[in-house]
Scaffold this motif. Sequence first.
Motif, PDB file in Angstrom:
ATOM      1  N   GLY A 188       7.914  -2.465  -2.575  1.00 48.06           N
ATOM      2  CA  GLY A 188       8.839  -1.126  -1.864  1.00 48.06           C
ATOM      3  C   GLY A 188      10.243  -2.338  -1.974  1.00 48.06           C
ATOM      4  N   SER A 189      11.451  -2.116  -0.577  1.00 45.95           N
ATOM      5  CA  SER A 189      12.068  -2.146  -0.576  1.00 45.95           C
ATOM      6  C   SER A 189      12.869  -2.424   1.428  1.00 45.95           C
ATOM      7  N   ASN A 190      13.319  -3.394   1.438  1.00 50.47           N
ATOM      8  CA  ASN A 190      13.763  -3.282   2.626  1.00 50.47           C
ATOM      9  C   ASN A 190      14.913  -2.358   3.062  1.00 50.47           C
ATOM     10  N   PHE A 223      -3.439  -5.203   0.302  1.00 50.09           N
ATOM     11  CA  PHE A 223      -2.621  -5.429   1.049  1.00 50.09           C
ATOM     12  C   PHE A 223      -1.709  -4.711   1.575  1.00 50.09           C
ATOM     13  N   GLY A 224      -1.471  -3.875   2.498  1.00 53.87           N
ATOM     14  CA  GLY A 224      -0.688  -3.533   3.055  1.00 53.87           C
ATOM     15  C   GLY A 224      -0.292  -3.611   4.782  1.00 53.87           C
ATOM     16  N   SER A 225       0.894  -3.821   4.616  1.00 51.76           N
ATOM     17  CA  SER A 225       1.738  -4.557   6.085  1.00 51.76           C
ATOM     18  C   SER A 225       1.538  -3.270   7.415  1.00 51.76           C
ATOM     19  N   GLU A 226       1.793  -2.247   6.612  1.00 59.15           N
ATOM     20  CA  GLU A 226       2.056  -0.798   7.799  1.00 59.15           C
ATOM     21  C   GLU A 226       0.568  -0.554   7.625  1.00 59.15           C
ATOM     22  N   PRO A 227       0.706  -0.644   9.675  1.00 59.06           N
ATOM     23  CA  PRO A 227      -1.210   0.379   9.979  1.00 59.06           C
ATOM     24  C   PRO A 227      -1.611   1.166   9.421  1.00 59.06           C
ATOM     25  N   LEU A 260      18.636  17.285  -2.271  1.00 55.30           N
ATOM     26  CA  LEU A 260      18.560  17.042  -0.743  1.00 55.30           C
ATOM     27  C   LEU A 260      17.491  18.390  -0.195  1.00 55.30           C
ATOM     28  N   LYS A 261      16.421  17.225   0.659  1.00 57.95           N
ATOM     29  CA  LYS A 261      15.632  17.874   1.694  1.00 57.95           C
ATOM     30  C   LYS A 261      15.896  18.454   2.394  1.00 57.95           C
ATOM     31  N   VAL A 262      15.119  19.134   3.331  1.00 57.21           N
ATOM     32  CA  VAL A 262      15.395  19.701   4.744  1.00 57.21           C
ATOM     33  C   VAL A 262      16.435  20.615   5.687  1.00 57.21           C
ATOM     34  N   LEU A 274      21.770  10.588   1.099  1.00 59.52           N
ATOM     35  CA  LEU A 274      20.723  11.612   0.746  1.00 59.52           C
ATOM     36  C   LEU A 274      19.836  10.957   2.526  1.00 59.52           C
ATOM     37  N   LEU A 275      19.351   9.997   2.326  1.00 61.11           N
ATOM     38  CA  LEU A 275      18.503   9.468   3.463  1.00 61.11           C
ATOM     39  C   LEU A 275      19.464   9.575   4.784  1.00 61.11           C
ATOM     40  N   GLY A 276      20.515   9.292   5.241  1.00 63.76           N
ATOM     41  CA  GLY A 276      21.290   9.582   6.384  1.00 63.76           C
ATOM     42  C   GLY A 276      21.528  11.241   6.705  1.00 63.76           C
ATOM     43  N   LEU A 277      21.983  11.634   5.532  1.00 60.01           N
ATOM     44  CA  LEU A 277      21.602  13.429   5.659  1.00 60.01           C
ATOM     45  C   LEU A 277      20.533  13.540   6.367  1.00 60.01           C
ATOM     46  N   GLU A 278      19.428  13.685   5.383  1.00 55.55           N
ATOM     47  CA  GLU A 278      18.258  14.037   6.387  1.00 55.55           C
ATOM     48  C   GLU A 278      18.217  13.331   7.566  1.00 55.55           C
ATOM     49  N   ALA A 279      18.310  12.636   7.294  1.00 55.40           N
ATOM     50  CA  ALA A 279      18.037  11.670   9.596  1.00 55.40           C
ATOM     51  C   ALA A 279      19.083  12.878  10.231  1.00 55.40           C
ATOM     52  N   PRO A 306      15.799  -4.428  -2.389  1.00 57.54           N
ATOM     53  CA  PRO A 306      14.516  -4.634  -3.251  1.00 57.54           C
ATOM     54  C   PRO A 306      13.640  -6.012  -2.922  1.00 57.54           C
ATOM     55  N   ASN A 307      12.275  -5.837  -1.867  1.00 61.48           N
ATOM     56  CA  ASN A 307      12.012  -6.742  -1.134  1.00 61.48           C
ATOM     57  C   ASN A 307      11.216  -7.825  -2.163  1.00 61.48           C
ATOM     58  N   VAL A 308      12.049  -8.898  -1.788  1.00 61.78           N
ATOM     59  CA  VAL A 308      11.550  -9.810  -3.505  1.00 61.78           C
ATOM     60  C   VAL A 308      10.809 -11.311  -2.599  1.00 61.78           C
ATOM     61  N   GLN A 320      -1.159  -5.701   7.697  1.00 60.77           N
ATOM     62  CA  GLN A 320      -1.742  -7.136   6.741  1.00 60.77           C
ATOM     63  C   GLN A 320      -0.485  -7.701   5.797  1.00 60.77           C
ATOM     64  N   THR A 321       0.174  -8.312   5.860  1.00 66.31           N
ATOM     65  CA  THR A 321       1.410  -8.947   4.837  1.00 66.31           C
ATOM     66  C   THR A 321       0.280 -10.276   4.104  1.00 66.31           C
ATOM     67  N   VAL A 322       0.781  -9.540   2.948  1.00 67.97           N
ATOM     68  CA  VAL A 322       0.426 -11.061   1.887  1.00 67.97           C
ATOM     69  C   VAL A 322       1.875 -11.970   1.981  1.00 67.97           C
ATOM     70  N   ASN A 349       0.925  -1.149  -0.247  1.00 65.65           N
ATOM     71  CA  ASN A 349       0.356   0.117   0.154  1.00 65.65           C
ATOM     72  C   ASN A 349       0.589   1.360   0.231  1.00 65.65           C
ATOM     73  N   GLY A 350       2.203   1.323  -0.615  1.00 63.51           N
ATOM     74  CA  GLY A 350       2.970   1.861  -0.620  1.00 63.51           C
ATOM     75  C   GLY A 350       3.082   3.540  -1.774  1.00 63.51           C
ATOM     76  N   MET A 351       3.868   4.360  -2.218  1.00 63.66           N
ATOM     77  CA  MET A 351       3.804   5.443  -2.962  1.00 63.66           C
ATOM     78  C   MET A 351       3.319   4.700  -4.110  1.00 63.66           C
TER      79      MET A 351
HETATM   80  C1  LIG Z   1      12.811   8.287   5.085  1.00 58.51           C
HETATM   81  C2  LIG Z   1      12.772   9.308   3.839  1.00 58.51           C
HETATM   82  C3  LIG Z   1      12.795  10.338   2.978  1.00 58.51           C
HETATM   83  C4  LIG Z   1      12.903  10.043   0.807  1.00 58.51           C
HETATM   84  N1  LIG Z   1      12.830  11.162   0.231  1.00 58.51           N
HETATM   85  C5  LIG Z   1      12.606  10.856  -1.114  1.00 58.51           C
HETATM   86  C6  LIG Z   1      12.592  12.043  -1.745  1.00 58.51           C
HETATM   87  O1  LIG Z   1      12.952  13.518  -1.991  1.00 58.51           O
HETATM   88  N2  LIG Z   1      12.622  11.431  -3.528  1.00 58.51           N
HETATM   89  C7  LIG Z   1      11.979  10.739  -3.933  1.00 58.51           C
HETATM   90  O2  LIG Z   1      12.506  10.507  -5.456  1.00 58.51           O
HETATM   91  N3  LIG Z   1      12.529   9.740  -3.085  1.00 58.51           N
HETATM   92  C8  LIG Z   1      12.487   9.803  -1.302  1.00 58.51           C
HETATM   93  N4  LIG Z   1      12.484   8.706  -1.142  1.00 58.51           N
HETATM   94  C9  LIG Z   1      12.240   7.104  -1.632  1.00 58.51           C
HETATM   95  C10 LIG Z   1      10.621   7.000  -2.101  1.00 58.51           C
HETATM   96  O3  LIG Z   1       9.829   7.503  -0.769  1.00 58.51           O
HETATM   97  C11 LIG Z   1      10.949   4.988  -2.220  1.00 58.51           C
HETATM   98  O4  LIG Z   1      11.245   5.670  -3.884  1.00 58.51           O
HETATM   99  C12 LIG Z   1       8.960   4.916  -2.393  1.00 58.51           C
HETATM  100  O5  LIG Z   1       8.089   4.877  -1.506  1.00 58.51           O
HETATM  101  C13 LIG Z   1       9.435   3.320  -2.760  1.00 58.51           C
HETATM  102  O6  LIG Z   1       7.629   3.561  -3.840  1.00 58.51           O
HETATM  103  P1  LIG Z   1       7.242   1.620  -3.056  1.00 58.51           P
HETATM  104  O7  LIG Z   1       5.387   2.000  -3.589  1.00 58.51           O
HETATM  105  O8  LIG Z   1       7.954   1.149  -3.930  1.00 58.51           O
HETATM  106  O9  LIG Z   1       7.677   1.437  -1.876  1.00 58.51           O
HETATM  107  P2  LIG Z   1       6.754   1.833  -0.460  1.00 58.51           P
HETATM  108  O10 LIG Z   1       7.010   3.414  -0.256  1.00 58.51           O
HETATM  109  O11 LIG Z   1       8.001   1.109   0.541  1.00 58.51           O
HETATM  110  O12 LIG Z   1       5.949   0.435  -0.293  1.00 58.51           O
HETATM  111  C14 LIG Z   1       5.894  -0.893  -0.269  1.00 58.51           C
HETATM  112  C15 LIG Z   1       4.439  -1.042   0.787  1.00 58.51           C
HETATM  113  O13 LIG Z   1       4.653  -2.373   0.968  1.00 58.51           O
HETATM  114  C16 LIG Z   1       4.509  -2.400   1.566  1.00 58.51           C
HETATM  115  N5  LIG Z   1       4.959  -4.491   1.603  1.00 58.51           N
HETATM  116  C17 LIG Z   1       5.609  -4.876   1.657  1.00 58.51           C
HETATM  117  N6  LIG Z   1       5.524  -6.594   1.602  1.00 58.51           N
HETATM  118  C18 LIG Z   1       3.990  -7.048   1.769  1.00 58.51           C
HETATM  119  C19 LIG Z   1       3.414  -7.898   1.697  1.00 58.51           C
HETATM  120  N7  LIG Z   1       4.127  -8.841   1.691  1.00 58.51           N
HETATM  121  N8  LIG Z   1       2.153  -7.227   2.078  1.00 58.51           N
HETATM  122  C20 LIG Z   1       1.977  -5.986   2.320  1.00 58.51           C
HETATM  123  N9  LIG Z   1       2.555  -5.304   1.917  1.00 58.51           N
HETATM  124  C21 LIG Z   1       3.508  -5.180   1.759  1.00 58.51           C
HETATM  125  C22 LIG Z   1       5.179  -2.423   2.840  1.00 58.51           C
HETATM  126  O14 LIG Z   1       5.378  -1.803   4.100  1.00 58.51           O
HETATM  127  C23 LIG Z   1       5.393  -0.792   1.986  1.00 58.51           C
HETATM  128  O15 LIG Z   1       4.384   0.072   3.035  1.00 58.51           O
HETATM  129  C24 LIG Z   1      12.873   9.051   0.381  1.00 58.51           C
HETATM  130  C25 LIG Z   1      12.578   7.779   1.611  1.00 58.51           C
HETATM  131  C26 LIG Z   1      12.587   7.467   2.796  1.00 58.51           C
HETATM  132  C27 LIG Z   1      12.604   6.573   3.560  1.00 58.51           C
END
Ligand SMILES: Cc1cc2nc3c(=O)[nH]c(=O)nc-3n(C[C@H](O)[C@H](O)[C@H](O)COP(=O)(O)OP(=O)(O)OC[C@H]3O[C@@H](n4cnc5c(N)ncnc54)[C@H](O)[C@@H]3O)c2cc1C
Length: 808
Positions: A112-114, A37-41, A322-324, A157-162, A245-247, A82-84, A13-15
């Motif tokens: 998405g990724s881990n 389905f999305g693992s996050e609440p 780079l943000k923030v 990018l991530l480390g510096l924003e953190a 990649p989360n595969v 709920q995770t598939v 349920n991500g971006m």
């Molecule tokens: C702090 C931060 C800042 C970022 N800033 C930028 C930026 O400025 N510009 C930019 O372009 N990108 C940025 N990124 C990267 C960007 O957020 C990611 O590229 C994007 O979110 C990836 O989208 P996605 O849908 O592939 O994965 P995700 O957004 O990670 O979504 C995947 C979702 O699937 C869920 N999932 C995984 N496995 C299962 C399963 N088996 N069942 C159900 N659900 C599952 C996960 O829990 C997750 O919610 C940033 C990332 C972070 C962490």
Amino acid sequence: MTVKKEKLVLVGNGMAGVNAVEHLLKLAPDKYEVTIFGSEPHPNYNRILLSYVLSGDSKVEDIVIHPYEWYATNNITLYTNQTVTSIDTVTQTVTSDKGLTVSYDKLILATGSNPFMIPLPGADKEGVMAYRTIRDCEIMIESAKKYKKAIVIGGGLLGLEAARGFLNLGMKVDVVHIVDTIMERQLDRTASKMLQAALEEQGIHFLLEKQSAEIIGDKRVTGLKFKDGTVAEADLIVMAVGIRPNVALAKEAGVECNPGIIVNDYLQTNVPNVFAVGECAMHRGIAYGLVAPLYEQGAVLAKHLAGVETGPYEGSILYTKLKVSGVDVFSGGQFVDAEGTKAIRIHDEFTGVYKKVVIKENKIIGAVLFGDTADGTRLMQMIREETDISGMSKTSILTDSGGGSGGAASGVADMKNDAIICGCNGVTKGTICSAIRDQGLTTVDEVKNCTTASRSCGGCKPLVSDLLAFTLGDSYDKNAAKETICGCTTHTRDEVVAAIRDKGLSNVREVMNVMAWKNEEGCSKCRPALNYYLGMISPETYKDDSTSRFVNERMHANIQKDGTYSVVPRIYGGVTNPTELKRIAEVAEQFNVPTVKFTGGQRLDLLGVKKEDLTAMWEALDMPSGYAYGKALRTVKTCVGETFCRFGTGDSMAVGIELEKRFERLNTPAKVKLAVSGCPRNCAESGIKDLGVVSVDGGWELYAGGNGGVKVRVGDLLATVKTEQEIIEYTEAYLQYYRETGKYGERTSEWVHRVGIEHVREVVMNEEERKQLCERMDKALSVTQDPWKQAIDSKKIQRDLYEVVEIK
Ligand SMILES: Cc1cc2nc3c(=O)[nH]c(=O)nc-3n(C[C@H](O)[C@H](O)[C@H](O)COP(=O)(O)OP(=O)(O)OC[C@H]3O[C@@H](n4cnc5c(N)ncnc54)[C@H](O)[C@@H]3O)c2cc1C
Ligand SMILES: NC(=O)c1ccc[n+]([C@@H]2O[C@H](COP(=O)([O-])OP(=O)(O)OC[C@H]3O[C@@H](n4cnc5c(N)ncnc54)[C@H](O)[C@@H]3O)[C@@H](O)[C@H]2O)c1
Ligand code: SF4
Ligand code: FES
């Protein structure tokens, strides 16, 4: 004849995944029955903006892209938390960790990724974490309240924003990086060193060319040891060293992965009817980690699934900002010098601006900009279009520094209509300019709501602002961007309320027509707000428009993340008796309620109730609704007070019960919580309530605008009164004034902060004004009815809202 819909299941349920579904629904709204389905609440949120949440510039609720209502409105079945766990590609079904099996005709994997966690000894200690989710962000914010020194491993990018976020949270922070230049994947050495200096000036400390060896500490981390034997202290360590990649799920099901899920130009995997999109997907050997390419993939996938003709997805050219950090940094394309490349460089050491453009065979192939990034979008366009620059001068390729303000400096006037302004969302100059002209848009926020430009990283906001200036000319006032109710209108809350009063407008549609709403259907932001304002202004004549309310208020029960509901009966002042408790227990047993819980407001919450059981349960309870779902008076919390407590000087229970009976069912701009304590020991937490009453020597003190939630705020003393009758009177006036001047969705803590406690005090203390406010409050209270009783008495309500219809 109705055509049977195909079943589409999205895992993740991500971006990327939800963006693809959003596109698909626009192209073919009736083709699929969608399950997500999305693992996050959480509903779909903007992960990019987590960095703004961490740095304190945004709240978690501000970064939701699609609220739960969006899923309901689009008939999407959503299973969050709920995770598939398995896919059967023969029977075409997926099964979740909660044992739910759903069949599919088409399956999209968007997992998405881990975050990569370096397998260091001690990495399992408390205080060692990744930075990826809302949960991670919350843990980091909480930790900063307790701990003082953070280490971020990884200067990307991530480390510096953190790291910047930790500074804002008041922590000291070291960034540990493996090579001697930070962000080496995006910047050349010059820009990297300029960035490092700027961040050091802000307070970030860098440990470069350091290889981590071991995390030290007992239960919780106390430091990080390096291979050279040195140690840096830390009570929190964040690893930001890249993603994988989360595969696992795909691999297990026999979908080809290496290392991401291998997809072709239409995002198809090797398994029929299984697609992958986003960071988990591997396309032509690349797994992307930025949203712009993921959205480009999603657009192609959506068209393919909608049956609309589409060209192939051929890969993306990357660019990042780079943000923030407050430092302008841009990187795009291939910025590294290589054989056959030449570069134009401008380095102004006085203004701290550095620009490098890499050219190969008369075409720009990459750029790095530091200190002034206004050229970024134009250069990206030239990279994408492979513009021949042989006839161009150096100054026409790069503007002088100081850009970014005004249409001319950023060059928007010269850009072609198909130039991409918002890379994240793929929105062109032409689309934005037409929207500004055709829809009468005047602010960046309106452009965002209308076109999605600037909805993600926000990096294109200056360009959108420049386009407004370019399109509107002198009539665009950058600073006068007024806060409109939402993107459907150019009117503010005050303008809308004034128009309803002055023109006697009587329903949501009429307001939208008369005030020339740009989106004639309105949206989930303006419709509930208009419904509230209309009801507030004419309580006796206005007919509530339940279709304009959020799903919880429509259903009179809170929907839970598994699709069940919660039932909270009214228990005045939190004071109950054996008969009532027995009845609640019997009803809980009769309807197999899985969980019964005391709430923070001293109420009993029956959780896990099926929609179709709701009305029967309310009838069996025979108690009024506790409004735990509404923008209304929720609870009045009380301590035992003088009746039992040896410190008590006032009858807090009696006052609390009276207040709750008086104001139950009152609609307010946002939820309202009250408390009454029998002495200044404040056992009912009166200091952090919308209105808190405390018994003191010789009378009662009233505290206004307190909040114990996300942003804790201690209430301000509003008034000191002598009698219990006066408590009711002052509370009436205070709540009515809030109802009349608060913005829909604004808690009293925000309202008091905005209008000022002195002003609220002045109004409430003025006898004549208080009297009039009380009279208007009495009118509002005279027409309220219990919604549960209404639902029990009406077969129509039961049929429309609570019956479960089988979809064949
Ligand atoms: C702090 C931060 C800042 C970022 N800033 C930028 C930026 O400025 N510009 C930019 O372009 N990108 C940025 N990124 C990267 C960007 O957020 C990611 O590229 C994007 O979110 C990836 O989208 P996605 O849908 O592939 O994965 P995700 O957004 O990670 O979504 C995947 C979702 O699937 C869920 N999932 C995984 N496995 C299962 C399963 N088996 N069942 C159900 N659900 C599952 C996960 O829990 C997750 O919610 C940033 C990332 C972070 C962490
Ligand atoms: N503004 C943005 O565009 C933005 C912001 C945050 C995150 N993101 C994305 O999120 C993802 C994750 O970001 P990231 O910064 O973790 O990944 P990354 O791969 O971009 O950077 C990781 C950094 O960690 C360093 N590193 C690797 N191993 C190390 C070690 N053992 N010790 C010290 N340093 C080490 C690398 O040299 C690299 O610079 C990326 O896809 C990124 O593009 C983008
Ligand atoms: S607030 Fe005072 S009166 Fe109430 S329970 Fe606490 S000590 Fe007793
Ligand atoms: S470029 Fe990221 S939101 Fe527009």
